[in-house]
Motif scaffolding. Structure first.
Motif, PDB file in Angstrom:
ATOM      1  N   THR A 155      -7.407  45.608  21.972  1.00 16.98           N
ATOM      2  CA  THR A 155      -8.531  45.233  21.094  1.00 16.98           C
ATOM      3  C   THR A 155      -9.462  44.231  21.757  1.00 16.98           C
ATOM      4  N   LEU A 156      -9.001  43.580  22.829  1.00 15.75           N
ATOM      5  CA  LEU A 156      -9.834  42.638  23.593  1.00 15.75           C
ATOM      6  C   LEU A 156      -9.832  43.087  25.058  1.00 15.75           C
ATOM      7  N   PRO A 157     -10.600  44.133  25.373  1.00 16.88           N
ATOM      8  CA  PRO A 157     -10.532  44.664  26.751  1.00 16.88           C
ATOM      9  C   PRO A 157     -11.101  43.724  27.801  1.00 16.88           C
ATOM     10  N   ASP A 158     -11.994  42.809  27.396  1.00 15.02           N
ATOM     11  CA  ASP A 158     -12.563  41.899  28.386  1.00 15.02           C
ATOM     12  C   ASP A 158     -11.561  40.839  28.821  1.00 15.02           C
ATOM     13  N   LEU A 159     -10.802  40.309  27.850  1.00 11.06           N
ATOM     14  CA  LEU A 159      -9.829  39.267  28.176  1.00 11.06           C
ATOM     15  C   LEU A 159      -8.509  39.854  28.640  1.00 11.06           C
ATOM     16  N   TYR A 160      -8.052  40.914  27.965  1.00 12.44           N
ATOM     17  CA  TYR A 160      -6.757  41.516  28.286  1.00 12.44           C
ATOM     18  C   TYR A 160      -6.946  43.011  28.536  1.00 12.44           C
ATOM     19  N   PRO A 161      -7.444  43.379  29.713  1.00 16.92           N
ATOM     20  CA  PRO A 161      -7.603  44.821  29.999  1.00 16.92           C
ATOM     21  C   PRO A 161      -6.258  45.469  30.314  1.00 16.92           C
ATOM     22  N   ILE A 162      -6.185  46.727  30.015  1.00 20.45           N
ATOM     23  CA  ILE A 162      -4.982  47.512  30.318  1.00 20.45           C
ATOM     24  C   ILE A 162      -5.164  48.132  31.694  1.00 20.45           C
ATOM     25  N   LYS A 163      -4.222  47.844  32.582  1.00 20.88           N
ATOM     26  CA  LYS A 163      -4.276  48.337  33.951  1.00 20.88           C
ATOM     27  C   LYS A 163      -3.216  49.410  34.169  1.00 20.88           C
ATOM     28  N   ARG A 164      -3.440  50.182  35.225  1.00 17.39           N
ATOM     29  CA  ARG A 164      -2.522  51.264  35.549  1.00 17.39           C
ATOM     30  C   ARG A 164      -1.198  50.689  36.055  1.00 17.39           C
ATOM     31  N   LEU A 165      -0.101  51.316  35.607  1.00 13.54           N
ATOM     32  CA  LEU A 165       1.234  50.895  36.019  1.00 13.54           C
ATOM     33  C   LEU A 165       1.616  51.630  37.295  1.00 13.54           C
ATOM     34  N   HIS A 166       2.088  50.878  38.283  1.00 15.56           N
ATOM     35  CA  HIS A 166       2.480  51.444  39.565  1.00 15.56           C
ATOM     36  C   HIS A 166       4.003  51.470  39.679  1.00 15.56           C
ATOM     37  N   ARG A 167       4.491  52.520  40.343  1.00 15.70           N
ATOM     38  CA  ARG A 167       5.937  52.692  40.593  1.00 15.70           C
ATOM     39  C   ARG A 167       6.721  52.630  39.289  1.00 15.70           C
ATOM     40  N   LEU A 168       6.211  53.366  38.293  1.00 17.80           N
ATOM     41  CA  LEU A 168       6.853  53.388  36.975  1.00 17.80           C
ATOM     42  C   LEU A 168       7.920  54.479  36.951  1.00 17.80           C
ATOM     43  N   SER A 169       9.089  54.109  36.470  1.00 19.83           N
ATOM     44  CA  SER A 169      10.180  55.079  36.340  1.00 19.83           C
ATOM     45  C   SER A 169      10.052  55.799  35.002  1.00 19.83           C
ATOM     46  N   ALA A 170       9.476  56.999  35.055  1.00 21.98           N
ATOM     47  CA  ALA A 170       9.255  57.753  33.826  1.00 21.98           C
ATOM     48  C   ALA A 170      10.533  58.489  33.428  1.00 21.98           C
ATOM     49  N   SER A 171      10.771  58.569  32.147  1.00 19.35           N
ATOM     50  CA  SER A 171      11.967  59.245  31.632  1.00 19.35           C
ATOM     51  C   SER A 171      11.569  60.320  30.635  1.00 19.35           C
ATOM     52  N   GLN A 172      12.434  61.275  30.474  1.00 20.35           N
ATOM     53  CA  GLN A 172      12.173  62.387  29.569  1.00 20.35           C
ATOM     54  C   GLN A 172      13.501  62.886  29.002  1.00 20.35           C
ATOM     55  N   ILE A 173      13.472  63.350  27.753  1.00 22.41           N
ATOM     56  CA  ILE A 173      14.670  63.849  27.071  1.00 22.41           C
ATOM     57  C   ILE A 173      14.535  65.353  26.898  1.00 22.41           C
ATOM     58  N   ILE A 174      15.535  66.062  27.326  1.00 25.69           N
ATOM     59  CA  ILE A 174      15.558  67.517  27.155  1.00 25.69           C
ATOM     60  C   ILE A 174      16.812  67.892  26.375  1.00 25.69           C
ATOM     61  N   ILE A 175      16.731  69.023  25.728  1.00 21.03           N
ATOM     62  CA  ILE A 175      17.859  69.557  24.949  1.00 21.03           C
ATOM     63  C   ILE A 175      18.523  70.659  25.762  1.00 21.03           C
ATOM     64  N   VAL A 176      19.825  70.482  26.015  1.00 18.14           N
ATOM     65  CA  VAL A 176      20.587  71.431  26.819  1.00 18.14           C
ATOM     66  C   VAL A 176      21.596  72.150  25.913  1.00 18.14           C
ATOM     67  N   LYS A 177      21.621  73.448  26.025  1.00 19.41           N
ATOM     68  CA  LYS A 177      22.555  74.259  25.250  1.00 19.41           C
ATOM     69  C   LYS A 177      23.839  74.434  26.056  1.00 19.41           C
ATOM     70  N   VAL A 178      24.968  73.902  25.542  1.00 15.65           N
ATOM     71  CA  VAL A 178      26.249  73.898  26.247  1.00 15.65           C
ATOM     72  C   VAL A 178      27.233  74.800  25.485  1.00 15.65           C
ATOM     73  N   GLN A 179      27.894  75.641  26.218  1.00 15.38           N
ATOM     74  CA  GLN A 179      28.904  76.528  25.612  1.00 15.38           C
ATOM     75  C   GLN A 179      30.222  75.766  25.536  1.00 15.38           C
ATOM     76  N   THR A 180      30.684  75.547  24.344  1.00 15.30           N
ATOM     77  CA  THR A 180      31.932  74.793  24.134  1.00 15.30           C
ATOM     78  C   THR A 180      33.152  75.704  24.009  1.00 15.30           C
ATOM     79  N   ALA A 181      32.980  76.921  23.488  1.00  9.65           N
ATOM     80  CA  ALA A 181      34.090  77.878  23.347  1.00  9.65           C
ATOM     81  C   ALA A 181      33.495  79.268  23.349  1.00  9.65           C
TER      82      ALA A 181
END
Length: 643
Positions: free
Chosen positions: A123-149
């Motif tokens: 909301t205050l871009p002049d005082l607190y601008p948002i900068k690009r994040l470097h070397r960010l460890s991105a994560s993601q969740i996937i759904i895996v179908k596992v055969q149990t029996a």
């Protein structure tokens, strides 16, 4: 929840599940460990969804798991920590709605394992601008179908963490047939990164200052002299005499002159070869001299071509400056009046257009503006020259629109500049240029000053012929004489040229309308110095032409070959201060000088006849104006502001 399994292969620990307060100790077979861990992870990730956070205005996406029943205040705190921006300044937005701190994803109908996009901005871009994040460890969740029996499947949520960290190899083996590597163990925790340090200074990064100092070392030598009881032969001794002292400036001037090849050393080399060698050795030496001479001639040709290209643009600019210069004259009170006619203004406009055409490193829009101005200027007259210029302009514009590089357009632009310069030199389009052309528009005015060169078989103006004062007819032009001198005689008139210039300067200062001095040519000066005065001062016999000048013998009479004397600069200054020649010199010396004057008058007998035909000759006036020093006071009036 921490799960420990102990089996025949040892003890295993699940380190991904430490948020649960309950601890189960299970002693099971390691073959069941995989199924147990899968069921626990599915239970933990069942109430999570994937949030794709978009950082504005950098438009960077950050994918992370987030509980659907957790408030957005936790999400703000997380990004406030990694962005270094206060949490109350960050604002969350989803599908156009502003997300409040106490709200959750359940309120907006987000289900577990869904993917939702959330925009984050400041909301205050002049005082607190948002900068690009470097070397960010991105994560993601996937759904895996596992055969149990048999015919039984279970959906398991798996979190993938993308990192550029390379796990260290802690031992293992590689299958010889398949090539697959099997590791004994590995690490799960990413090591702590070392923070980057700024403003690090060291001695090696400082600026190096080079200092150059010359030092003359002592050199101790000894000699054995003849004395009583010791005899030293002097048959191999050399007598060394000191030469002429010269300053550092003169030394560098000699080096500069030596860098440019000179052909006039051939006579000395030829005399040395004829005097030293004979037979086959003489032929070999002559062949080497001819080969070296050929190389020097080619080098001179290259130097002349480079000098011509360097001076060509300067000559064109000088010509345009003369055409656009205002007419000036001096009033009786010393003030200078300048007047510009309509033809001068027209010439200045064409000069400005030519300068714009020759400019480099222009942008495409600026070049198009220059071509448009040139096109409107040339369109005023219709002829073959203007039509060709217009065609070239259209061609360049078309190539520029097609994206052709500037380097490939150099030839076309040079043709446009050359044709436009011919346009400027045409009196029909630029009336002021007629006063500065060598060839006047009216051929009848030029007819009487045309002569034929018997060497190059060309009809040339009289200014292209160097006529000696003793010549009876005109045979060859200046270029033919210079070419013949380079190929055969190899005589250098450079020193005589400087001597003639010094004569011009001294005669202009007398202001008594002397004419004979301005009729003398280089060949006449050479004959006068070499044959009459024996290339030495009449008083001290000094033979360096750089220090000698030709001044009047009687300063009250006009300079002529029979009223001059060759002296050094200091001797000439003392000679011109004499009030009477009879008082200043011995009668025997005066008789010797008058004898030389009689010899010079017999040889240059045609000069008085030639001088009688000169009445306000413009060429003589141009020479006077060129070598005349402007010592008159200049009056500069301040320009008053216009009302």
């Amino acid at each position: 929840m921490e799960v420990q399994a102990v089996g025949e292969y040892g003890r295993s620990t699940c380190i991904l599940c430490k948020n649960c307060s309950m601890i189960f100790h299970l002693i099971i077979d390691c073959r069941l460990l995989t199924l147990v861990l899968t069921m626990i992870h599915s239970f933990l990730f069942f109430f999570k969804s994937t949030v794709k956070a978009v950082l504005l205005p950098v438009c960077q996406e950050v994918i992370m798991p987030f509980k659907i029943d957790s408030s957005f205040k936790n999400l703000k705190d997380h990004f406030s920590n990694i962005l270094h921006v206060p949490s109350d300044v960050l604002q969350l937005r989803c599908a156009g709605n502003i997300l409040k701190n106490y709200e959750t994803l359940l309120k907006y109908g987000v289900k577990p394992q869904d993917i939702v996009q959330v925009d984050i901005y400041s909301t205050l871009p002049d005082l607190y601008p948002i900068k690009r994040l470097h070397r960010l460890s991105a994560s993601q969740i996937i759904i895996v179908k596992v055969q149990t029996a048999i015919d039984q499947y279970q959906h398991v949520a798996v979190e993938m963490i993308k990192t550029d960290f390379h796990k260290p190899f802690l031992g293992g083996f590689r299958h010889k047939l398949t090539g697959i590597e099997y590791h004994n163990a590995g690490t799960q925790t990413v090591p702590k990164k070392i923070p980057e340090k700024d403003n690090i200074f060291c001695r090696d990064t400082q600026t190096v200052f080079l200092r150059k100092k010359l030092q003359q070392t002592t050199n101790t030598t000894s000699t054995q002299m003849t004395k009583i009881g010791v005899y030293v032969s002097n048959m191999t001794d050399k007598l060394i005499t000191p030469g002429k002292y010269f300053t550092a400036e003169e030394y560098h001037a000699q080096r500069l002159n030596a860098e440019f090849p000179d052909l006039f050393w051939r006579q000395e080399q030829l005399e040395y070869i004829n005097r030293t060698f004979c037979g086959a050795e003489r032929k070999v030496a002559l062949c080497e001299l001819l080969e070296k001479e050929t190389q020097i001639i080619a080098s001179i040709g290259r130097y002349r071509h480079i000098a011509y290209l360097a001076n060509q643009e300067a000559i064109i600019q000088t010509f345009l400056n003369k055409c656009s210069a205002p007419k000036t004259w001096r009033r009786a009170d010393g003030k200078i009046i300048e007047m510009e006619t309509q033809f001068i203004i027209r010439a200045r406009e064409l000069q400005n257009i030519y300068k714009c055409i020759m400019l480099k490193n222009l942008s495409q829009d600026e070049r198009l503006d220059v071509l448009l101005t040139l096109k409107h200027t040339v369109k005023e007259h219709e002829c073959k020259l203007t039509q060709e210029i217009l065609e070239l302009i259209d061609r360049e514009v078309d190539l520029m629109m097609r994206g052709v590089k500037n380097d490939n357009l150099e030839g076309l632009r040079k043709r446009i500049a050359t044709l436009f310069f011919h346009y400027i030199k045409t009196p029909l389009f630029n009336a002021e240029v007629a006063r500065h052309l060598k060839v006047p528009p009216d051929p009848l005015k030029f007819y009487k000053k045309i002569y034929f060169c018997y060497s190059c078989q060309l009809y040339l103006p009289s200014t292209e012929f160097a006529i000696s004062s003793t010549a009876h007819r005109i045979y060859r032009c200046r270029n033919c004489i210079s070419l013949d001198n380079e190929t055969r005689k190899r005589e250098s008139f450079l020193k005589y040229k400087y001597l003639l210039k010094r004569l011009y300067y001294s005669e202009v200062n007398y202001e008594d309308d002397s004419k004979i001095a301005f009729l003398i040519q280089l060949q006449d000066i050479q004959y006068l110095v070499e044959n009459i005065w024996a290339t030495q001062s009449a008083l001290s016999a000094w033979n360096d032409l750089n220090d000698l000048v030709l001044v009047r013998w009687d300063k009250a009479v006009e300079w002529s070959p029979w009223n001059c004397i060759l002296l050094t600069k200091d001797e000439a200054a003392a000679h011109l201060k004499l009030t009477s020649i009879e008082v200043g010199y011995d009668p025997l010396f005066i008789h010797k000088i008058k004898h030389k004057h009689i010899l010079a008058k017999n040889y240059f007998s045609q000069i008085p006849v030639l001088a009688s035909f000169i009445v306000d000759d413009p060429e003589i006036g141009a020479i006077r104006q060129k070598y005349q020093e402007d010592t008159s006071p200049k009056i500069i009036e301040p320009q008053l502001p216009s009302p």
